[in-house]
Design a protein around this motif. Structure first.
Motif, PDB file in Angstrom:
ATOM      1  N   THR A 590       0.962  -1.171   0.006  1.00 12.84           N
ATOM      2  CA  THR A 590       0.092  -0.170   0.119  1.00 12.84           C
ATOM      3  C   THR A 590       0.890   1.322  -0.093  1.00 12.84           C
ATOM      4  OG1 THR A 590      -0.199  -0.053   2.458  1.00 12.84           O
ATOM      5  CG2 THR A 590      -1.958  -0.905   1.133  1.00 12.84           C
ATOM      6  N   PHE A 591       0.499   2.346  -0.681  1.00 16.07           N
ATOM      7  CA  PHE A 591       1.175   3.632  -0.652  1.00 16.07           C
ATOM      8  C   PHE A 591       0.003   4.832  -0.412  1.00 16.07           C
ATOM      9  CE2 PHE A 591       3.376   0.600  -3.424  1.00 16.07           C
ATOM     10  CZ  PHE A 591       4.371   0.625  -2.829  1.00 16.07           C
ATOM     11  N   GLY A 592       0.671   5.851   0.089  1.00 17.71           N
ATOM     12  CA  GLY A 592      -0.247   6.989   0.217  1.00 17.71           C
ATOM     13  C   GLY A 592       0.347   8.186   0.380  1.00 17.71           C
ATOM     14  N   LEU A 593      -0.036   9.367   0.105  1.00 17.26           N
ATOM     15  CA  LEU A 593       0.425  10.784   0.070  1.00 17.26           C
ATOM     16  C   LEU A 593      -0.664  11.520   0.491  1.00 17.26           C
ATOM     17  CD1 LEU A 593       2.757  12.870  -0.860  1.00 17.26           C
ATOM     18  CD2 LEU A 593       1.590  12.770  -3.107  1.00 17.26           C
ATOM     19  N   SER A 594      -0.167  12.476   1.337  1.00 14.47           N
ATOM     20  CA  SER A 594      -1.086  13.643   1.786  1.00 14.47           C
ATOM     21  C   SER A 594      -0.495  14.997   1.788  1.00 14.47           C
ATOM     22  CB  SER A 594      -1.986  13.511   2.771  1.00 14.47           C
ATOM     23  OG  SER A 594      -1.116  13.419   4.064  1.00 14.47           O
ATOM     24  N   ILE A 595      -0.898  16.082   1.391  1.00 15.93           N
ATOM     25  CA  ILE A 595      -0.484  17.482   1.746  1.00 15.93           C
ATOM     26  C   ILE A 595      -1.659  18.321   2.185  1.00 15.93           C
ATOM     27  CG2 ILE A 595       1.421  16.896  -0.085  1.00 15.93           C
ATOM     28  CD1 ILE A 595      -0.238  18.765  -2.006  1.00 15.93           C
ATOM     29  N   LYS A 596      -0.997  19.592   2.556  1.00 16.65           N
ATOM     30  CA  LYS A 596      -1.745  20.600   3.016  1.00 16.65           C
ATOM     31  C   LYS A 596      -1.202  21.715   2.131  1.00 16.65           C
ATOM     32  CE  LYS A 596      -3.234  19.403   7.609  1.00 16.65           C
ATOM     33  NZ  LYS A 596      -3.103  19.726   8.882  1.00 16.65           N
ATOM     34  N   TRP A 601      -6.292  24.223   6.828  1.00 18.15           N
ATOM     35  CA  TRP A 601      -7.726  23.531   6.970  1.00 18.15           C
ATOM     36  C   TRP A 601      -7.881  22.681   5.863  1.00 18.15           C
ATOM     37  CZ3 TRP A 601     -10.208  25.039   2.717  1.00 18.15           C
ATOM     38  CH2 TRP A 601     -10.148  26.150   2.159  1.00 18.15           C
ATOM     39  N   LEU A 602      -6.898  22.650   4.953  1.00 15.58           N
ATOM     40  CA  LEU A 602      -7.294  21.805   3.705  1.00 15.58           C
ATOM     41  C   LEU A 602      -6.111  20.649   3.391  1.00 15.58           C
ATOM     42  CD1 LEU A 602      -8.765  21.127   0.836  1.00 15.58           C
ATOM     43  CD2 LEU A 602      -7.449  22.827  -0.140  1.00 15.58           C
ATOM     44  N   GLN A 603      -6.554  19.449   3.220  1.00 13.80           N
ATOM     45  CA  GLN A 603      -5.737  18.307   3.138  1.00 13.80           C
ATOM     46  C   GLN A 603      -6.115  17.755   1.738  1.00 13.80           C
ATOM     47  OE1 GLN A 603      -6.021  14.974   5.849  1.00 13.80           O
ATOM     48  NE2 GLN A 603      -3.483  15.123   5.875  1.00 13.80           N
TER      49      GLN A 603
END
Length: 896
Positions: A590-596, A601-603
């Motif tokens: 599994t792989f994942g990426l998140s940024i603000k 307040w936004l992701q």
């Protein structure tokens, strides 16, 4: 003084602790920055003095003491425990205000604190140097709402909380899930069991249905609507947490659809605020002629606790009778018989739903022991007993009754677990382990039908499980953190049916069909998993995980084939038996990426994951005649291949405070998902046996889909709260349909005779039938996957009065329906077995609650105000039980 950045979310070396009680947060507004070593505080007017807290916190490591203070004071805390290492707290025991208690706890520790608002307390460690005081770190104690973490998690997750369950008390367990996006249930109102469908995926462990992390793998074959059932009383639940898709964390072994964990009440839920004794009594009843079969729903829970141990005892009862469905609006044409006679739907809508009565009783005991060095043991036992009638709908035309009783079921579900945790003030260790046993048993009595005599049978599934995991956090720099979660999971299913029905000694499978349709067998699955999360400055997260699953399935099964006696024209039956012992394993990443992207307040997030589900005991070994006679046969497939899934997901989170008004908050989660399953297993109709013969629609077997099966769609979830008013919205939009194709000769081995001249010549040889063995067909399937779930959504709007003591609101439940129109405007089946005939509907509910005192709460709820007639999305086709009509329920809850 130089102040370091404020910690956000999960920070370097963090150990998360959550202790929630919103009532005390309003005391924390508008204070000035002081040094804890200079403990005096400015006096406040008597009218503003906070209520006194009962604090009892021994001297200990400061990080652990802050957690204890947050729990006893009723705060939610997220902080960096590594920054407090080496510091000691001062013992605090007695009644203190929030400020005084915190100041005494910190003592002479070099820590500053600031009450920065109604929902936030900030602590700052300082160190002396030649140039003066330098702030090295900041610790944030935040007063977020309990479920705000949903809108900051870079994955698809939903929570059904206790507040939601209390607004409109669920009569059937499936009612709990109606406000969870992407979640459905193939429900029969005449069976209290719950079968969870996530994004169109369900059955045979594709979704891990758990109670407190214990897998509920009970399954009993029927008409393929529910192949996996959980029995739980919503009265004993604190919340339901639903994670969607494949995962590299605990609970994801052998799962491609997701995890639905039903969490029961804990002693800590009743002992908030430092109480040593606490309890809750809740009683719900139908009111007058609008009670609609709700005789009694109630529970009581009692907890006692000290620093060393705690105990919880809870009981519940759910006594329900037959109910009236709604009678306004359309309920479809094919299944209601409207295509034959327009009067049939009116007859159904204005008749009680017979055999929908049930009795459920549950008992829950938890005993916890706090050991030295931050260790804890907890022993828990949950037993649920259910009695209900087995029934299905008769043909509408020329029948004196609409529903036929087939028999009765007596369910006993027992769950026993021992939990251990070790969480010292060390960022490398946060260890949890569990060993458990789940025993689900159905003592079923089946009535005589036609020429088939009645019989008794016990369906029993025992599941033994073991779990262990640890979380280690590594600080790379002031801005960079790596968190590692790793562990193992193992469970073993033992399926043992036992029937008084006679078997057939001449068959390949000599046990009676009632046993062989839910066959005896064993399956074990073990999993090693690990996941790494890299976090940079609170705005970037990259994660990668790997899981290795391995299973072993054992059992015996067989089929009866036909062939010719060489040298004659005589056919004979040939029993073929299979001694199945299958073992296989697979890696799933599994792989994942998140940024603000520049705003806090936004992701934005995206994920990719592989899943793997091996076949279950029943799918592999099932055999027999499902109706006790006739031409229909259900046949085994000892050569089934495991399912392999690939899921893509992209989405966005919004969590914003002070949006329109001071102290309001908005949470939004939007996600697009696309799950593709190779070798999806389904029950195929019209298969051809090995040996001599032809394909017959009467023969069915589980097979692997030759086409790729795809489940994709969009989910929307919104939660807004401004204090005096609030609203929640969720909607699920499914996209596309699936084709189900398979080899007609699913086991191969089809032969054709070679004869001499003349039709009566003897058979000289049996040779492979290449054409039959290569043939494929795409026909109707028998099972819940035949239809994609329909679009569905809910909207809840509410307002609060009198210092939030009175809460009044309304809820709308919408289903877009799912049906296909024919040339004569008559609903037709999509694929031919079970009609796709769910009509659109909107149902309106009302609710209110009044907190008369701190202990006493009164609630009133009306379901289906307009008395709308409807069929629940994916409702059991055979049972054809309509949703409840107008129902009024009242609840009294007392806490102490």
């Amino acid at each position: 003084m130089k102040v370091a950045r404020r910690c956000k979310g999960i920070q370097a070396g963090s150990r998360l602790a959550l202790a929630i009680h919103l009532g005390l947060l309003a005391m924390l507004a508008g204070q000035d920055l002081v040094l804890a070593a200079d403990a005096p505080k400015p006096a406040r007017p008597a009218a503003e003095q906070p209520a006194l807290l009962n604090l009892d916190i021994p001297a200990q490591a400061l990080g652990s003491a802050v957690l204890a203070f947050a729990e006893q004071a009723g705060l939610q805390v997220l902080f960096d425990s590594e920054r407090l290492q080496g510091l000691q707290s001062t013992a605090v025991k007695g009644q203190y205000g929030v400020q005084e208690g915190l100041a005494r706890l910190l003592g002479n520790a070099p820590v500053e604190y600031r009450f920065t608002g109604e929902r936030q307390v900030t602590l700052t460690r300082v160190a002396e140097s030649a140039r003066g005081a330098l702030a090295l770190a900041t610790i944030t104690v935040s007063g977020q709402q309990k479920n705000d973490w949903v809108y900051s998690s870079p994955r698809s997750v939903s929570v059904v909380g206790r507040e939601q369950l209390d607004r409109n008390p669920p009569r059937h367990a499936a009612d709990m899930l109606e406000e969870a996006p992407g979640v459905y249930s193939a429900v029969s109102q005449q069976d209290p069991g719950l079968s969870v469908n996530i994004r169109g995926i369900q059955d045979y462990g594709r979704v891990n249905m758990s109670i407190d992390g214990m897998r509920q793998n009970y399954q009993q074959s029927g008409h393929q609507q529910r192949n996996g059932t959980l029995y739980v009383d919503p009265e004993l639940l604190s919340e339901v947490v639903i994670e969607k898709g494949a995962t590299s964390t605990m609970g994801g072994a052998g799962v491609i659809g997701g995890v639905a964990n039903f969490r029961t009440v804990e002693a800590a839920d009743l002992l908030a605020g430092g109480k040593e004794i606490g309890g809750r009594v809740r009683v719900t009843s139908g009111i007058g002629h609008l009670g609609n079969g709700t005789h009694f729903i109630g529970s009581s829970a009692f907890a006692i606790g000290t620093e060393v141990w705690d105990m919880l005892v809870a009981v519940s009862e759910r006594n329900l009778g037959d109910y009236k469905p709604g009678n306004k609006g359309s309920i479809g044409e094919l299944r209601s018989g409207a295509a034959l006679n327009p009067s049939y739907p009116e007859r159904i809508k204005n008749s009680n739903v017979a055999y929908s009565a049930s009795m459920m009783r549950s008992r829950l005991v938890k005993l916890g022991l706090n050991l030295p060095a931050d260790q804890r043991l907890q022993l828990s036992y949950l037993e649920t007993d259910v009695n209900y009638s087995d029934a299905n709908m008769m043909s509408v035309e020329n029948q004196a009754q609409l529903w036929e009783k087939l028999g009765s079921s007596r369910i006993t579900a027992r769950n026993l677990a021992l939990d251990y945790s070790y969480a010292p003030d060390n960022p490398l260790i946060d260890f949890k382990a569990k060993i458990y046993h789940v025993d689900n048993r159905n003592d079923q009595s089946t009535l005589t039908r036609g020429s088939t005599p009645g019989y008794e049978i016990t369906y029993q599934t025992d599941t033994y499980g073991l779990q262990a995991q640890n979380t280690s956090t590594f600080t790379l720099s002031e801005l960079s953190v790596i968190k590692a979660n790793y562990g193992l999971e193992f469970f073993y299913d033992k399926v043992r049916p036992d029937s008084t029905q006679p078997g057939d000694p001449t068959s390949a499978v000599t046990v009676p069909a009632s046993e062989s349709l839910t066959p005896e067998g064993d399956r074990a699955l073990g999993s090693l998993f690990g996941r790494l999360d890299y976090d940079y400055d609170g705005w970037l997260n990259v994660n990668a995980g790997l899981r290795y699953d391995r299973y072993r399935l054992r059992g015996e099964t067989g089929i009866n084939t036909r062939t010719f006696v060489i040298g004659t024209t005589r056919q004979i039956g040939v029993p073929v038996t299979y001694d199945v012992d299958t073992e296989e394993g697979r890696f799933s990443p599994t792989f994942g990426l998140s940024i603000k992207p520049g705003v806090d307040w936004l992701q934005l997030f995206a994920s990719y994951g592989k899943g793997w589900r091996p076949p279950a005991v029943t799918e592999t070994l099932i055999s027999g005649r499902p109706h006790g006679g006739g031409a229909e046969s259900t046949l085994p497939n000892p050569f089934l291949k495991p399912e392999r899934s690939t899921t893509w997901e992209v989405g966005a989170n919004v969590l914003k405070e002070n949006l329109l008004f001071s102290d309001d908050r908005l949470g939004i989660k939007v996600a697009y998902f696309d799950t593709r399953v190779d070798d999806f297993i389904f029950m195929n109709m019209g298969v051809q046996l090995p040996g001599y013969g032809t394909a017959s629609i009467s023969n069915s077997a589980y097979v692997n889909n030759l086409e790729q099966t795809r489940f994709k769609g969009l989910e929307y979830q919104l939660d807004y709260d401004a204090g005096v008013a609030y609203g929640q919205f969720n909607y699920t939009h499914m996209i596309g349909t699936n084709d189900f194709c398979a080899k007609t000769a699913w086991l191969g081995g089809v032969t054709t005779p070679v004869k001499g001249a003349g039709s009566r010549s003897p058979v000289t040889a049996m040779i492979p039938d290449a054409q039959a063995n290569a043939a494929t067909h795409c026909r109707a399937i028998l099972g819940s996957s035949e239809h994609m779930p329909m679009d569905r959504g809910t909207l809840t709007l509410g307002t609060r009065f009198f210092d939030r003591k009175l809460d009044i609101g309304a809820r709308a439940r919408y289903s877009a329906g799912y049906y296909v129109k024919g040339g004569a405007q008559v609903t037709t089946s999509q694929t031919g077995i079970y009609p796709a005939d769910w009509k659109p509907y909107t149902v309106y509910d009302l609710y209110s609650s009044y907190r008369a005192t701190d202990q006493l709460t009164l609630r009133l709820a009306m379901e289906n105000v307009t008395n709308r007639a409807y069929l629940v999305p994916l409702g059991d086709v055979l049972a054809f039980t309509l949703g409840r009509g107008r129902t009024l329920q009242g609840t009294v809850e007392y806490q102490f």
